[in-house]
Write a protein that holds these residues in place. Structure first.
Motif, PDB file in Angstrom:
ATOM      1  N   GLN A   1       0.814  -1.058  -0.030  1.00  0.00           N
ATOM      2  CA  GLN A   1      -0.006  -0.139  -0.030  1.00  0.00           C
ATOM      3  C   GLN A   1       0.805   1.308  -0.115  1.00  0.00           C
ATOM      4  O   GLN A   1       1.915   1.187   0.871  1.00  0.00           O
ATOM      5  N   PRO A   2       0.624   2.222  -0.889  1.00  0.00           N
ATOM      6  CA  PRO A   2       1.323   3.533  -0.586  1.00  0.00           C
ATOM      7  C   PRO A   2       1.197   4.455   0.568  1.00  0.00           C
ATOM      8  O   PRO A   2       0.216   4.214   1.057  1.00  0.00           O
ATOM      9  N   TRP A   3       2.327   4.818   0.943  1.00  0.00           N
ATOM     10  CA  TRP A   3       2.406   5.744   2.045  1.00  0.00           C
ATOM     11  C   TRP A   3       1.572   6.890   1.576  1.00  0.00           C
ATOM     12  O   TRP A   3       1.784   7.605   0.681  1.00  0.00           O
ATOM     13  N   MET A   4       0.672   7.505   2.488  1.00  0.00           N
ATOM     14  CA  MET A   4      -0.088   8.972   2.270  1.00  0.00           C
ATOM     15  C   MET A   4       0.122   9.666   3.382  1.00  0.00           C
ATOM     16  O   MET A   4      -0.149   9.314   4.574  1.00  0.00           O
ATOM     17  N   ASN A   5       0.256  10.731   3.336  1.00  0.00           N
ATOM     18  CA  ASN A   5       0.219  11.945   4.359  1.00  0.00           C
ATOM     19  C   ASN A   5      -1.187  12.444   4.806  1.00  0.00           C
ATOM     20  O   ASN A   5      -2.131  12.233   3.730  1.00  0.00           O
TER      21      ASN A   5
END
Length: 276
Positions: A31-35
């Motif tokens: 899963q992509p990291w998201m801020n």
């Protein structure tokens, strides 16, 4: 390549299902990291509210059913859970788009849906047939009588949403989640608990990844002191984002809904509404 190779084998359905489950597990580890800013933009741009068709219900939930959320309707028998699902499905199918209705009790009623759509539309008689046909065409109904059938349909939906251009679902309804999961729980049945959690995570993934509002119904069981509480226990309790309790005044045909849990609304708020 693995899925394609199974086409040459007899009885390949279980093998393909296993391969798809492995791919799903692998995907969860990438899963992509998201801020926080990315998440806020996603919420504002992609996660909308779907009107329930009941003004007071929508006001209580600040717009209606939130895409990206799993909303649970709990209530005792005859509290109106299925009727409320029909109301949600009719309004979304008529005005917004695709609905997937997963029916565990053979309770889906096209006739009842027709009544609700006809009432909501408020159109002249010559227009009602076209509106009704479009609404019913937007509802995809599946009979699911055990948790394995439920998982199979949900995985099919996941693949269709990822691979089919133009395939769009706005609302998924599971009526009822407890009748499918309760039979596999009890005692030290770790396998049943794992299946329950898998169902919950898959529903949350579909809701978030594809901007879908998910609604599940759950019955109530006796708790301490004879008070009623939602079924499926503490592990399931943390799956839904929103938990709403329904009740019905049969004499006046008035429904009541109360917020038991919501990510950003106070518990205890309530509203009354009617379904035609």
């Amino acid at each position: 390549m693995l899925v394609a190779s199974t086409e040459q084998l007899a009885n390949s359905d279980r093998l393909k299902q296993g391969i798809n489950q492995i791919l799903s597990i692998i995907e969860t580890y990438h899963q992509p990291w998201m801020n926080g800013l990315v998440l806020l933009e996603d919420r504002e741009q992609n996660k909308h509210c779907l009107s329930t068709g009941c003004e007071s219900f929508d006001m209580l939930l600040q717009g209606g059913l939130h895409e990206g959320h799993v909303t649970e309707l709990v209530g005792p028998s005859s509290s109106g859970k299925t009727q409320v699902c029909f109301q949600f499905a009719s309004n979304v199918a008529m005005k917004l788009g695709g609905v997937v209705f997963l029916d565990s009790g053979n309770s889906f009623s096209p006739t009842r849906m027709q009544q609700i759509v006809t009432h909501i539309s408020g159109s002249a008689e010559n227009k009602i047939n076209g509106i009704l046909q479009q609404a019913m065409r937007n509802i995809e109904c599946h009979a699911v009588f055990d948790v394995y059938a439920l998982l199979n349909v949900l995985h099919q939906q996941k693949l269709k949403l990822k691979s089919q251009t133009g395939y769009q679902v706005r609302l998924i309804i599971v009526d009822s989640i407890s009748s499918l999961i309760a039979p596999i729980l009890g005692g030290s049945n770790a396998h049943g608990h794992a299946l329950m959690v898998s169902v919950g995570y898959l529903l949350k993934e579909l809701a978030d990844r594809h901007n879908i509002a998910v609604v599940v119904t759950n019955h109530m069981v006796g708790g301490e002191g004879g008070t009623l509480k939602p079924a499926l226990g503490e592990s399931w309790k943390n799956i839904p984002h929103v938990r709403l309790q329904l009740s019905q005044d049969h004499a006046r045909n008035v429904y009541a809904v109360q917020i038991l849990r919501h990510p950003y609304m106070a518990s205890g708020r309530n509203a009354n509404f009617m379904i035609p």
